[in-house]
Each structure stands twice: as structure tokens, then as C-alpha cells.
Write an enzyme that holds these catalytic residues in place. Structure first.
Site, mmCIF file in Angstrom:
data_model
loop_
_atom_site.group_PDB
_atom_site.id
_atom_site.type_symbol
_atom_site.label_atom_id
_atom_site.label_comp_id
_atom_site.label_asym_id
_atom_site.label_seq_id
_atom_site.Cartn_x
_atom_site.Cartn_y
_atom_site.Cartn_z
ATOM 1 N N LYS A 80 45.015 43.598 49.811
ATOM 2 C CA LYS A 80 46.313 44.256 49.913
ATOM 3 C C LYS A 80 46.251 45.775 49.743
ATOM 4 C CE LYS A 80 48.731 41.779 51.048
ATOM 5 N NZ LYS A 80 48.560 41.230 52.436
ATOM 6 N N GLY A 82 45.145 47.785 52.413
ATOM 7 C CA GLY A 82 45.064 48.427 53.730
ATOM 8 C C GLY A 82 43.927 47.901 54.579
ATOM 9 N N HIS A 145 35.981 41.133 50.948
ATOM 10 C CA HIS A 145 36.637 41.608 49.723
ATOM 11 C C HIS A 145 35.664 41.567 48.540
ATOM 12 C CE1 HIS A 145 40.618 41.880 51.348
ATOM 13 N NE2 HIS A 145 40.886 40.599 51.369
ATOM 14 N N TYR A 233 44.158 54.303 50.433
ATOM 15 C CA TYR A 233 45.325 54.043 51.289
ATOM 16 C C TYR A 233 46.239 55.278 51.311
ATOM 17 C CZ TYR A 233 49.484 51.498 52.971
ATOM 18 O OH TYR A 233 50.578 51.060 53.694
ATOM 19 N N LYS A 300 55.962 46.668 54.205
ATOM 20 C CA LYS A 300 56.633 47.975 54.238
ATOM 21 C C LYS A 300 55.673 49.084 54.646
ATOM 22 C CE LYS A 300 60.393 47.872 50.870
ATOM 23 N NZ LYS A 300 60.835 48.464 49.577
ATOM 24 N N GLY A 301 54.422 48.941 54.184
ATOM 25 C CA GLY A 301 53.431 49.953 54.514
ATOM 26 C C GLY A 301 53.742 51.327 53.944
#
Ligand code: A3P
Length: 340
Positions: A80, A82, A145, A233, A300-301
Site C-alpha cells: 500500500k 505505491g 513485498h 510515494y 484516493k491516491g
């Protein structure tokens, strides 16, 4: 805030966390410390990080079988933070001679980035039939990951490049929390925000603790900047074109003066932008990672959404942990003013 009741996965009352797990792997798992899981019954402490059984099995297979090539690129990320975005950027950069960025049929318009840059643990080694990776044209792109120390040895020992992205832990938590609402199976029962946050602070989250994850990749990027590129990010959000040029240089595919003049950098930024990707048909349907819906990968980014969810006490607690864990490392998240 409160407690969530979740939909999805299967209707069974109980989830068999060992379904599809070999006897050998099950034996190993049962010898490991475990805590309550977020989307599976338990997370296990494997090689110093917390992880789900199926992923642990796949990671062990990857550690045994994966042979990196010098020309490979590994996209490594904190969940989570990016990942989807970075996969799109890397794919567009290294394949731009093969796939014209301005083309209306560019693969990023018809495929989800997770299908173009597969995860070792969710796709390549997720079941018993491994694809023949030697058939994949160079440069091969993979992702994971997994913390640096648990990457397959050949990734570390070869000249394969590693591009890493993380995100401020406040927004990362918020992003996970919203994602969890969509993916936690009902059979696991309710899970409150407070409970999730407490586990997150203890590092009890898939591939966590995230501060250890970040710090190790950070240290490696300082030690071997030609091997590991460390991205945040927030930096991508504030100037994606600038980061894109650095990324292209690092990967060995720098933009030429002609490309700069023709607007290739801006075109890649636009092609991979949140608004563009979220609206694509391919990203509104289908499941490119496990049973997760692709549309859930685009929420939402934004930077700073934590302000809409976390209480003052939560922010204070996480700030103290971050200060203590990152102290002296040089790794900071300057866009977070935790005094507000
Ligand atoms: P939010 O939940 O804060 O919106 P990952 O890809 O590692 O799962 O990360 C998911 C996060 O990245 C989500 O954050 C998602 O909205 C955001 N994201 C996905 N695609 C993006 C893009 N092209 N640009 C910026 N952010 C993006």
C-alpha cells in the site's frame, strides 16, 4: 471509525489457512510464533517478518528456485505504498522502445500493472506450476513485498536492479485499513480500527514491521546506490517527472534529448497517473492479485489522508515509534508535520 463487518472471499464459516500448503511448509509454520491476522486467521513470524501462510510458502519457493539475471528489475515495496504506480512507471520506462508511450494500444491501457510486473509471492511462485521464466524477454520485471534480507540470493548477488518504494507510515496504515474493509473475509469476524492500529504499531502486519523493511532497503540504497534505488510515494507525488528521470537513469534507460523534446517524460507521467489508471476499464474489473478486486487498488491516491482517520493519540503513538526507529538513519518523511 469503529468496528467493521466485512464482506467477501468465501461463504465458508471457517477459513482453512493451510489449504494448498505442503506438509513440510505446514510443519515449519506450526513451529513459528503467530499473531492474529488481518485477512487470514494468523500471521507468522518468518525470517524476522510477519506474513501469511501462502505467501511464506511462495517465498520459500522463490528463495530456492528464482535465478535473477543481471538485466532483471525487481520492484520491491511496502504494501500500500505505491506498488501499482511504481510498476506502471518501471514498465513504461524500460519498454518504451518496444511500446510507444503515445500509442493508443500501450499495454498499460489494457493490462493492470500487476499483470505486467508479477509478484514473486502472489503470482510466479504462488502455486505448483512455475512458469518458464527464461522465456520472458529481457528486461524481465518482477516484484516483491519481501524484506531485503529475504529476497532470493541471486537478486542480491547479481547485477539485477532493485527499485524500492515506501510511504509515510500514517498514510500507509490508512490505505491498508480501507483496503482491508474490502478484502477481510467475513468468517474472520470483526476487526476494529483501534485493534488494527495497535497491531500496526507493534509491527504485526503483512511483511512488517515496516520500519525494519524501510530501513534495510534504505541502508542498502546508501551502500550500493547503483543496485538499490529508494523512492518515497510523497516524492513521486510532489514531482513525478523529476523522479522519473532519476528512475530511468538508474535503470540504465535515460531519456534522450529528443525524447525530452518530444514530451516522453510527461507522457509517461500522465499514462501512469492515478486519474488515468483509475478510469481504465481494465482497472475497474478483474483480479490481478489473488481475489483482490483491481478497482480496490485505486482509492484516493493522496498524501495526508491520515488526517481524516487517525486520532491525535494515534498520530502521537506512531510518531514516537517512527522517531525512535528511524533515529540517526537519515530516513525521514518531511511532509508529515506531526505537531498539527
Ligand atoms: P490510497 O489508499 O491512499 O488511495 P499499492 O499499489 O502499493 O497497493 O498502494 C495503493 C495506494 O496507491 C492507494 O493509496 C492507491 O490509491 C494509490 N495509487 C494507486 N495507483 C496510483 C497512481 N497511479 N498514482 C498515485 N497513487 C496511486
Amino acid at each position: 471509525m469503529g468496528t467493521l463487518h466485512f464482506p467477501i472471499e468465501k461463504n465458508s464459516q471457517e477459513m482453512d489457512e493451510f489449504e494448498g500448503i505442503s506438509k513440510e511448509c505446514k510443519q515449519i509454520l506450526l513451529s513459528l510464533p503467530r499473531v492474529i491476522g488481518w485477512r487470514t486467521p494468523y500471521l507468522y513470524l518468518f525470517q524476522g517478518f510477519w506474513c501469511q501462510p501462502k505467501e511464506i510458502q511462495a517465498i520459500m519457493k522463490a528463495q530456492t528456485h528464482f535465478q535473477a539475471l543481471d538485466s532483471d528489475v525487481m520492484v520491491a515495496t511496502v504494501p500500500k505504498s505505491g506498488t501499482t504506480w511504481l510498476k506502471a512507471l518501471v514498465f513504461a520506462v524500460v519498454n518504451r522502445n518496444k511500446f510507444d508511450i503515445f500509442s493508443k494500444t500501450h499495454p498499460l491501457l489494457t493490462s493492470n500493472p500487476h499483470d505486467l510486473v508479477p509478484f514473486l509471492e502472489y503470482k510466479v511462485y504462488a502455486n505448483n506450476q512455475f512458469p518458464n521464466l527464461l522465456n520472458i524477454p529481457s528486461p524481465r520485471l518482477f516484484s516483491s513485498h519481501v524484506p531485503y534480507n529475504s529476497l532470493p540470493n541471486s537478486i542480491v548477488s547479481s547485477k539485477c536492479k532493485v527499485v524500492y518504494i515506501c510511504r509515510n507510515p500514517y498514510d500507509t496504515f490508512v490505505s491498508i485499513w480501507h483496503f482491508l474493509k474490502k478484502i477481510r473475509p467475513t468468517c474472520l469476524g470483526p476487526f476494529s480500527l483501534e485493534e488494527a492500529f495497535d497491531m500496526y504499531c507493534k509491527g504485526h502486519v503483512g511483511y512488517g514491521p515496516y520500519w525494519d523493511h524501510m530501513l534495510k532497503y534504505w541502508e542498502e540504497s546508501l551502500k550500493a546506490p547503483e543496485k538499490v534505488m529508494f523512492l518515497k510515494y510523497e516524492d513521486l507525488k510532489s514531482d513525478v517527472s523529476f523522479q522519473l528521470r532519476k528512475l530511468a537513469e538508474f535503470l540504465g534507460y535515460p531519456f534522450t534529448a529528443e525524447e525530452e523534446e518530444n514530451g516522453v517524460v510527461d507522457a509517461i507521467s500522465k499514462l501512469c497517473s492515478f486519474d488515468q489508471m483509475k478510469d481504465l476499464e481494465v482497472n475497474k474489473k478483474g483480479n490481478s492479485i489473488l481475489y483482490f478486486e483491481n478497482q480496490g487498488l485505486f482509492r484516493k491516491g493522496e498524501v495526508g489522508d491520515w488526517m481524516n482517520l487517525l486520532s491525535v493519540e494515534m498520530v502521537e503513538r506512531l510518531s514516537q515509534i517512527m522517531e525512535q526507529k528511524l533515529d540517526g538513519s537519515g530516513l525521514q518523511f518531511p511532509s508529515i508535520n506531526t505537531n498539527n
